[in-house]
Design a protein around this motif. Structure first.
Motif, short mmCIF file in Angstrom:
data_model
loop_
_atom_site.label_atom_id
_atom_site.label_comp_id
_atom_site.label_asym_id
_atom_site.label_seq_id
_atom_site.Cartn_x
_atom_site.Cartn_y
_atom_site.Cartn_z
N ILE A 50 43.47 37.09 13.00
CA ILE A 50 42.38 36.63 12.13
C ILE A 50 41.48 35.66 12.88
O ILE A 50 40.26 35.73 12.78
CB ILE A 50 42.95 35.99 10.85
CG1 ILE A 50 43.66 37.07 10.01
CG2 ILE A 50 41.84 35.34 10.02
CD1 ILE A 50 44.43 36.51 8.83
N GLU A 51 42.07 34.75 13.67
CA GLU A 51 41.26 33.88 14.51
C GLU A 51 40.39 34.70 15.46
O GLU A 51 39.20 34.41 15.64
CB GLU A 51 42.15 32.92 15.31
CG GLU A 51 42.68 31.75 14.51
CD GLU A 51 43.47 30.78 15.38
OE1 GLU A 51 43.51 30.99 16.61
OE2 GLU A 51 44.03 29.82 14.83
N ALA A 52 40.97 35.72 16.06
CA ALA A 52 40.22 36.56 17.00
C ALA A 52 39.03 37.21 16.31
O ALA A 52 37.92 37.25 16.85
CB ALA A 52 41.14 37.61 17.61
N MET A 53 39.25 37.73 15.10
CA MET A 53 38.16 38.39 14.38
C MET A 53 37.09 37.41 13.96
O MET A 53 35.89 37.71 14.06
CB MET A 53 38.71 39.14 13.17
CG MET A 53 39.43 40.43 13.53
SD MET A 53 39.79 41.47 12.10
CE MET A 53 41.09 40.52 11.30
N LEU A 54 37.49 36.22 13.47
CA LEU A 54 36.50 35.26 13.01
C LEU A 54 35.71 34.67 14.18
O LEU A 54 34.47 34.62 14.13
CB LEU A 54 37.17 34.15 12.21
CG LEU A 54 37.81 34.56 10.87
CD1 LEU A 54 38.25 33.33 10.10
CD2 LEU A 54 36.87 35.42 10.04
N PHE A 55 36.39 34.22 15.21
CA PHE A 55 35.67 33.63 16.35
C PHE A 55 34.89 34.69 17.12
O PHE A 55 33.76 34.44 17.57
CB PHE A 55 36.64 32.90 17.28
CG PHE A 55 37.05 31.55 16.79
CD1 PHE A 55 36.26 30.43 17.02
CD2 PHE A 55 38.21 31.37 16.05
CE1 PHE A 55 36.62 29.18 16.56
CE2 PHE A 55 38.59 30.13 15.58
CZ PHE A 55 37.79 29.03 15.83
N GLY A 56 35.49 35.88 17.25
CA GLY A 56 34.78 36.95 17.94
C GLY A 56 33.60 37.45 17.12
O GLY A 56 32.50 37.64 17.64
N GLY A 57 33.82 37.64 15.81
CA GLY A 57 32.73 38.08 14.94
C GLY A 57 31.61 37.07 14.86
O GLY A 57 30.45 37.42 14.69
N ALA A 58 31.98 35.79 14.99
CA ALA A 58 30.97 34.72 14.98
C ALA A 58 30.20 34.64 16.29
O ALA A 58 29.20 33.91 16.37
CB ALA A 58 31.65 33.38 14.70
N GLY A 59 30.65 35.35 17.31
CA GLY A 59 30.00 35.29 18.62
C GLY A 59 30.30 34.01 19.37
O GLY A 59 29.57 33.65 20.31
N LEU A 60 31.40 33.33 19.01
CA LEU A 60 31.68 32.01 19.59
C LEU A 60 32.77 32.04 20.66
O LEU A 60 33.02 31.00 21.30
CB LEU A 60 32.08 31.02 18.48
CG LEU A 60 30.98 30.69 17.48
CD1 LEU A 60 31.51 29.73 16.40
CD2 LEU A 60 29.78 30.05 18.18
N LEU A 61 33.45 33.16 20.86
CA LEU A 61 34.52 33.18 21.85
C LEU A 61 34.02 32.82 23.24
O LEU A 61 34.67 32.07 23.98
CB LEU A 61 35.20 34.55 21.88
CG LEU A 61 36.22 34.83 20.77
CD1 LEU A 61 36.78 36.24 20.92
CD2 LEU A 61 37.35 33.80 20.81
N ALA A 62 32.86 33.34 23.60
CA ALA A 62 32.33 33.07 24.94
C ALA A 62 31.91 31.63 25.12
O ALA A 62 31.73 31.17 26.26
CB ALA A 62 31.15 34.01 25.22
N THR A 63 31.75 30.88 24.03
CA THR A 63 31.33 29.49 24.14
C THR A 63 32.51 28.54 24.27
O THR A 63 32.32 27.35 24.52
CB THR A 63 30.51 29.08 22.90
OG1 THR A 63 31.36 29.02 21.74
CG2 THR A 63 29.37 30.05 22.65
N LEU A 64 33.74 29.05 24.10
CA LEU A 64 34.93 28.20 24.17
C LEU A 64 35.39 28.05 25.61
O LEU A 64 35.19 28.95 26.43
CB LEU A 64 36.05 28.81 23.32
CG LEU A 64 35.78 28.95 21.83
CD1 LEU A 64 36.94 29.71 21.16
CD2 LEU A 64 35.59 27.58 21.18
N PRO A 65 36.03 26.91 25.95
CA PRO A 65 36.61 26.76 27.29
C PRO A 65 37.61 27.88 27.56
O PRO A 65 38.42 28.22 26.70
CB PRO A 65 37.30 25.39 27.22
CG PRO A 65 36.61 24.67 26.11
CD PRO A 65 36.23 25.71 25.11
N GLU A 66 37.55 28.47 28.73
CA GLU A 66 38.44 29.60 29.04
C GLU A 66 39.82 29.09 29.39
O GLU A 66 40.01 28.22 30.24
CB GLU A 66 37.86 30.43 30.20
CG GLU A 66 38.66 31.69 30.47
CD GLU A 66 38.02 32.57 31.52
OE1 GLU A 66 38.66 33.56 31.93
OE2 GLU A 66 36.88 32.26 31.94
#
Length: 338
Positions: free
Chosen positions: A125-141
């Motif tokens: 669910i976190e993956a879908m929400l953060f990914g769907g929000a387009g925010l995964l690439a903005t998080l520290p890797e």
């Protein structure tokens, strides 16, 4: 709602001549509308008449919000669970990102979330929400964000999720506790814990009930300063009482009222009113403005009335449509308005 007294200056209940025509009286009211000058009149009413106006304004507000819920309901394929889900996203975040949260809820639908609530439900669910929000690439890797990205790559193909552009999110001026990163993590925690929760929402009867339902805690990972954009310290991970009260006023009571109206269940309308009466009055710029006139709402039912008066009628100088403005003109012109 406050004490009964007149307020001096421009806000006082200064009566024009009885021969004044309603058109002229409304013109005078509109001149004072930007500063909510009718507050002096409202504060000077006896408790019974002030309560009548409060009831009219709060039900006016509830009916307006019912129309909003009905629009979401129709756009959700007449599905009450999806309606609740979209409305939850609408009020979980900050007002500046309200439409973006709602769009995310439309792209990552509730039925999709329910299908992924298994053992790895929270991560997915976190993956879908953060990914769907387009925010995964903005998080520290790191290892965890790489895991979320892999999960989203798979889930986005599986459910045809079209992610938002990251620049859709307003980050400036948002309090750390209200930042999208933390709110999305809390939403994921809530959704991984509860299934088809609209029934529990309908059953809430007090602010304590609402807090027990929504007072979830985001995982420790999301409270790190580097992820909350607040380098000074870690942020609280739990949905607090303040946010819970906002959800009680704007989500739970509204859904109870909307569902009760839609299904003709008067008991749910009464429950929505009782819930608002159990919640402390809001403290915002509108309430502070009314307090200058001696108006101090006892609970959220009363503060919603004052919010409706200030934000809907005074702000747009709609004195001729306002229950307070119409009453003032009827009194000050010495006759019933035709």
């Amino acid at each position: 709602m406050g004490q009964e007294h007149d307020v001096g200056g421009g806000a006082a209940r200064t009566q024009p001549p009885l021969s004044m025509e309603p058109t002229e009286a409304y013109d005078r009211l509109r001149q004072g509308a930007p500063v909510c000058a009718c507050g002096g009149y409202l504060a000077g009413l006896d408790a019974l008449h002030r309560s009548e106006i409060c009831n009219a304004l709060t039900f006016d507000r509830l009916n307006g919000k019912y129309r909003t819920v009905r629009e979401v309901y129709l756009a959700s394929g007449e599905n009450w669970n999806q309606t609740f889900y979209v409305m939850l996203f609408r009020y979980m975040g900050d007002p500046a990102n309200r439409e973006t949260y709602m769009e995310l809820a439309r792209r990552v639908r509730y039925k999709t979330v329910l299908r992924e609530r298994g053992e790895q439900g929270s991560v997915r669910i976190e993956a879908m929400l953060f990914g769907g929000a387009g925010l995964l690439a903005t998080l520290p890797e790191d290892d965890y964000t790489r895991l979320l990205q892999r999960e989203f790559d798979y889930l986005s193909r599986k459910y045809d999720i079209d992610p938002l552009e990251s620049d859709r999110w307003q980050m400036r001026g948002i309090r750390p506790a209200n930042r999208p990163t933390l709110r999305l993590a809390q939403l994921a925690a809530f959704l991984s814990r509860h299934e088809f929760v609209i029934e529990r929402v309908i059953e809430c009867r007090s602010g304590a009930d609402v807090y027990r339902l929504f007072g979830v805690e985001a995982p420790q990972y999301w409270s790190s300063p580097c992820r909350t954009e607040d380098p000074a310290s870690e942020r609280p991970r739990r949905v607090g009482h303040f946010k819970s009260d906002i959800l009680a006023i704007n989500l739970v009571a509204i859904l109870q009222f909307a569902y009760g109206t839609y299904t003709a269940q008067d008991g749910l309308l009464a429950r929505a009113v009782a819930l608002l009466e159990s919640i402390p009055a809001e403290d915002n710029r509108y309430m502070r403005r009314w307090s200058d006139y001696g108006l101090r709402p006892a609970n959220a039912f009363e503060s919603q009335a004052l919010l409706q008066l200030a934000a809907v009628y005074c702000a747009s100088s709609r004195c001729a449509e306002c229950p307070v403005g119409r009453r003032i003109v009827q009194e000050l012109c010495g006759r019933e308005e035709r």
